[in-house]
Design a protein around this motif. Structure first.
Motif, PDB file in Angstrom:
ATOM      1  N   PRO A  89       0.904  -1.107   0.121  1.00 46.94           N
ATOM      2  CA  PRO A  89      -0.020   0.073   0.073  1.00 46.94           C
ATOM      3  C   PRO A  89       0.682   1.121  -0.003  1.00 46.94           C
ATOM      4  N   ASN A  90       2.080   1.198   0.595  1.00 48.69           N
ATOM      5  CA  ASN A  90       2.961   2.441   0.740  1.00 48.69           C
ATOM      6  C   ASN A  90       3.268   2.747  -0.750  1.00 48.69           C
ATOM      7  N   LEU A  91       3.806   1.868  -1.738  1.00 52.77           N
ATOM      8  CA  LEU A  91       3.898   2.149  -2.931  1.00 52.77           C
ATOM      9  C   LEU A  91       2.608   2.689  -3.855  1.00 52.77           C
ATOM     10  N   ASP A  92       1.397   2.405  -3.483  1.00 54.04           N
ATOM     11  CA  ASP A  92       0.246   2.875  -4.097  1.00 54.04           C
ATOM     12  C   ASP A  92       0.035   4.341  -3.528  1.00 54.04           C
ATOM     13  N   ALA A  93       0.285   4.492  -2.380  1.00 58.46           N
ATOM     14  CA  ALA A  93       0.168   6.059  -1.701  1.00 58.46           C
ATOM     15  C   ALA A  93       1.166   6.732  -2.508  1.00 58.46           C
ATOM     16  N   MET A  94       2.384   6.569  -2.627  1.00 55.70           N
ATOM     17  CA  MET A  94       3.489   7.136  -3.089  1.00 55.70           C
ATOM     18  C   MET A  94       2.899   7.671  -4.543  1.00 55.70           C
ATOM     19  N   ALA A  95       2.469   6.523  -5.562  1.00 59.72           N
ATOM     20  CA  ALA A  95       1.883   6.921  -6.774  1.00 59.72           C
ATOM     21  C   ALA A  95       0.855   8.076  -6.432  1.00 59.72           C
ATOM     22  N   ARG A  96       0.136   8.055  -5.725  1.00 58.59           N
ATOM     23  CA  ARG A  96      -1.004   8.954  -5.597  1.00 58.59           C
ATOM     24  C   ARG A  96      -0.677  10.096  -5.285  1.00 58.59           C
ATOM     25  N   VAL A  97       0.511  10.496  -4.471  1.00 57.94           N
ATOM     26  CA  VAL A  97       0.927  11.720  -4.029  1.00 57.94           C
ATOM     27  C   VAL A  97       1.593  12.262  -5.287  1.00 57.94           C
ATOM     28  N   TYR A  98       2.270  11.464  -6.110  1.00 58.42           N
ATOM     29  CA  TYR A  98       2.726  11.984  -7.284  1.00 58.42           C
ATOM     30  C   TYR A  98       1.914  12.195  -8.371  1.00 58.42           C
ATOM     31  N   ARG A  99       1.006  11.884  -8.187  1.00 62.59           N
ATOM     32  CA  ARG A  99      -0.511  11.985  -9.118  1.00 62.59           C
ATOM     33  C   ARG A  99      -0.258  11.212 -10.328  1.00 62.59           C
ATOM     34  N   MET A 100       0.294  10.123 -10.225  1.00 59.64           N
ATOM     35  CA  MET A 100       0.443   9.261 -11.394  1.00 59.64           C
ATOM     36  C   MET A 100      -1.206   9.006 -12.103  1.00 59.64           C
ATOM     37  N   SER A 101      -1.125   8.859 -13.415  1.00 58.82           N
ATOM     38  CA  SER A 101      -2.435   8.401 -13.727  1.00 58.82           C
ATOM     39  C   SER A 101      -2.729   6.914 -13.523  1.00 58.82           C
ATOM     40  N   ALA A 102      -3.973   6.274 -13.567  1.00 57.93           N
ATOM     41  CA  ALA A 102      -4.472   5.201 -13.486  1.00 57.93           C
ATOM     42  C   ALA A 102      -3.479   4.180 -14.327  1.00 57.93           C
ATOM     43  N   LEU A 103      -3.182   4.529 -15.574  1.00 58.89           N
ATOM     44  CA  LEU A 103      -2.651   3.497 -16.487  1.00 58.89           C
ATOM     45  C   LEU A 103      -1.101   3.703 -15.971  1.00 58.89           C
ATOM     46  N   SER A 104      -0.609   4.938 -15.696  1.00 54.95           N
ATOM     47  CA  SER A 104       0.949   4.727 -15.047  1.00 54.95           C
ATOM     48  C   SER A 104       1.038   4.060 -13.758  1.00 54.95           C
ATOM     49  N   ARG A 105       0.150   4.019 -12.936  1.00 48.71           N
ATOM     50  CA  ARG A 105       0.176   3.309 -11.781  1.00 48.71           C
ATOM     51  C   ARG A 105      -0.122   1.820 -11.988  1.00 48.71           C
ATOM     52  N   LEU A 106      -0.825   1.434 -12.955  1.00 53.38           N
ATOM     53  CA  LEU A 106      -0.714   0.059 -13.522  1.00 53.38           C
ATOM     54  C   LEU A 106       0.296  -0.412 -13.852  1.00 53.38           C
ATOM     55  N   ARG A 107       1.016   0.254 -14.864  1.00 51.40           N
ATOM     56  CA  ARG A 107       2.280  -0.041 -15.468  1.00 51.40           C
ATOM     57  C   ARG A 107       3.491  -0.170 -14.696  1.00 51.40           C
ATOM     58  N   HIS A 108       3.554   1.026 -13.656  1.00 49.07           N
ATOM     59  CA  HIS A 108       4.743   1.227 -13.018  1.00 49.07           C
ATOM     60  C   HIS A 108       4.808   0.607 -11.568  1.00 49.07           C
ATOM     61  N   VAL A 109       3.811   0.643 -10.931  1.00 49.14           N
ATOM     62  CA  VAL A 109       3.565   0.133  -9.603  1.00 49.14           C
ATOM     63  C   VAL A 109       2.867  -1.151  -9.316  1.00 49.14           C
ATOM     64  N   THR A 110       1.634  -1.252 -10.109  1.00 46.88           N
ATOM     65  CA  THR A 110       1.009  -2.822  -9.706  1.00 46.88           C
ATOM     66  C   THR A 110       1.525  -3.876 -10.465  1.00 46.88           C
ATOM     67  N   LEU A 111       1.700  -3.654 -11.986  1.00 47.06           N
ATOM     68  CA  LEU A 111       2.170  -4.950 -12.545  1.00 47.06           C
ATOM     69  C   LEU A 111       3.425  -5.419 -12.234  1.00 47.06           C
ATOM     70  N   PRO A 112       4.728  -4.575 -11.863  1.00 45.27           N
ATOM     71  CA  PRO A 112       5.991  -5.307 -11.603  1.00 45.27           C
ATOM     72  C   PRO A 112       5.791  -5.932 -10.181  1.00 45.27           C
ATOM     73  N   GLN A 113       4.788  -5.520  -9.230  1.00 42.27           N
ATOM     74  CA  GLN A 113       4.676  -6.376  -7.943  1.00 42.27           C
ATOM     75  C   GLN A 113       3.927  -7.576  -8.333  1.00 42.27           C
ATOM     76  N   LEU A 114       2.936  -7.481  -9.198  1.00 42.40           N
ATOM     77  CA  LEU A 114       2.288  -8.781  -9.755  1.00 42.40           C
ATOM     78  C   LEU A 114       3.061  -9.864 -10.452  1.00 42.40           C
ATOM     79  N   ALA A 115       4.184  -9.329 -11.181  1.00 42.31           N
ATOM     80  CA  ALA A 115       4.786 -10.157 -12.033  1.00 42.31           C
ATOM     81  C   ALA A 115       5.039 -11.601 -11.801  1.00 42.31           C
ATOM     82  N   PRO A 116       5.443 -11.766 -10.273  1.00 37.79           N
ATOM     83  CA  PRO A 116       6.096 -13.034 -10.117  1.00 37.79           C
ATOM     84  C   PRO A 116       4.627 -13.862  -9.865  1.00 37.79           C
ATOM     85  N   PHE A 117       3.673 -13.426  -9.635  1.00 35.96           N
ATOM     86  CA  PHE A 117       2.314 -13.912  -9.544  1.00 35.96           C
ATOM     87  C   PHE A 117       1.960 -14.400 -11.100  1.00 35.96           C
ATOM     88  N   ILE A 118       2.087 -13.396 -11.986  1.00 36.88           N
ATOM     89  CA  ILE A 118       1.515 -13.771 -13.348  1.00 36.88           C
ATOM     90  C   ILE A 118       2.483 -14.627 -13.988  1.00 36.88           C
TER      91      ILE A 118
END
Length: 250
Positions: free
Chosen positions: A146-175
């Motif tokens: 959640p800290n990475l997600d909060a950081m992305a919101r502080v820097y006002r990253m778009s939903a697509l940027s958060r998905l690409r640079h924050v969410t998917l890298p963390q999900l990559a091992p599961f994928i």
């Protein structure tokens, strides 16, 4: 100290081959279990005639379509369920039902409802695999930092940027885990689909030679496709998995 991974894998396969040779020698009946070298001539005959490449290609085409659809839909579903408790409460019973629904039942129902065609075959395989992918990705989505997600919101990253640079890298091992398990399961289900209702593919050929009680030809087609999937595993999936895990080791 262990040797290189490639050498270890090669030695493991040699051990399996030795086990096969010993088992065939103990059986002493090529109609039950032929020796490995007895498959060389049938393999060359099927390859030169074009039958083996044609049926391998048909199966690979179905595997590729089912894999792409199952991974795409499963990742999207798992991500939404992992991020939304409300959606998860609604869809979790559906997931449990489809996880426990036998693959054979889905295959037969798709053939009965849609017909003996490619659409029904690919849909049956896709529906069988989506719940497994969604389950793995859902657990990954729940484990997001959640800290990475909060950081992305502080820097006002778009939903697509958060998905690409924050969410998917963390999900990559599961994928990648879902992909490696998925490709192994999908091609097995594809063979059942072809066995039951298609006129081409490795499963269709295995069905044909099963009716003729030709063990050698069943092994030729089965081992040929296993060899193809081993190449995909070693040259595509394993390098991809190592690549997506690099950021965790940095």
């Amino acid at each position: 100290m262990t040797g290189p991974p490639a050498a270890t894998s090669a030695l493991s396969l040699v051990g399996l081959l030795v086990l096969w040779i010993v088992a065939a020698a103990l059986t002493a009946d090529p109609q039950i279990l032929p020796q490995p070298w007895a498959l060389v001539q049938p393999f060359l005959r099927e390859t030169s005639s074009g039958e083996l490449p044609y049926h391998l290609g048909a199966t690979l085409w179905r595997v590729a379509w089912a894999f792409a659809l199952a991974m795409g839909l499963g990742i999207a579903l798992g991500l939404v369920m992992g991020r939304s408790d409300r959606v998860n409460r609604w869809l979790d019973p559906w997931l449990v039902v489809f996880l426990n629904l036998p693959a054979l039942v889905l295959i037969v129902l798709c053939y009965l409802w849609i017909g003996l065609n490619e659409t029904a075959a690919i849909l049956a395989v896709t529906l069988n695999k989506i719940p497994n992918v969604a389950t793995v990705v859902r657990e990954g989505a729940r484990a997001l930092d959640p800290n990475l997600d909060a950081m992305a919101r502080v820097y006002r990253m778009s939903a697509l940027s958060r998905l690409r640079h924050v969410t998917l890298p963390q999900l990559a091992p599961f994928i990648t885990g879902a992909a490696r398990a998925g490709i192994a399961v999908i091609w097995k289900i594809v063979l059942v689909v072809e066995f039951l209702g298609r006129s081409s593919g490795v499963g269709f050929q295995i069905h044909l030679y099963f009716q003729l009680f030709d063990v050698a030809m069943v092994l030729v087609y089965a081992l040929s496709f296993i060899a193809v999937m081993l190449v995909v595993e070693w040259l595509v999936l394993q390098p991809w998995e190592r690549r997506v895990r690099r950021w965790r080791q940095a």
